[in-house]
Design a protein around this motif. Sequence first.
Motif, mmCIF file in Angstrom:
data_model
loop_
_atom_site.group_PDB
_atom_site.id
_atom_site.type_symbol
_atom_site.label_atom_id
_atom_site.label_comp_id
_atom_site.label_asym_id
_atom_site.label_seq_id
_atom_site.Cartn_x
_atom_site.Cartn_y
_atom_site.Cartn_z
ATOM 1 N N GLN A 74 -0.831 -4.648 -4.578
ATOM 2 C CA GLN A 74 -0.208 -5.951 -4.924
ATOM 3 C C GLN A 74 0.655 -6.565 -3.742
ATOM 4 O OE1 GLN A 74 1.609 -5.797 -8.764
ATOM 5 N NE2 GLN A 74 -0.444 -6.054 -9.871
ATOM 6 N N ALA A 75 1.579 -5.725 -3.280
ATOM 7 C CA ALA A 75 2.319 -6.259 -2.208
ATOM 8 C C ALA A 75 1.822 -6.599 -1.033
ATOM 9 C CB ALA A 75 3.613 -5.310 -1.936
ATOM 10 N N ALA A 76 0.785 -5.591 -0.794
ATOM 11 C CA ALA A 76 -0.102 -6.107 0.511
ATOM 12 C C ALA A 76 -1.312 -7.057 0.184
ATOM 13 C CB ALA A 76 -1.280 -4.698 0.937
ATOM 14 N N GLY A 77 -1.413 -7.579 -0.930
ATOM 15 C CA GLY A 77 -2.511 -8.549 -1.070
ATOM 16 C C GLY A 77 -1.971 -9.811 -1.155
#
Length: 84
Positions: free
Chosen positions: A81-84
Amino acid sequence: MASPYGDGIACYALFLEERLLHKEDCPLLSCRDIIVLLSHYLPRRDISEEKIFRQMQVRYEKRQASIDWNYKKQHAEDLLQAAG
């Protein structure tokens, strides 16, 4: 006067008391563990104490593995989620 909940509250109180009492040495103590121990210590003794504790250890290891797996899964989802 009897409680409308029967013995359920007394059982839960016993479970809570045992969990708090053994929080440090058995942090994964479950209701099932307490039931198994009670079934051993109460009049009927079909299984040895040693076998009960071996079975509890196996359940603790499985429970801890499940907890660890879920933490890793959650961490991986958080990273995605943090990367997306």
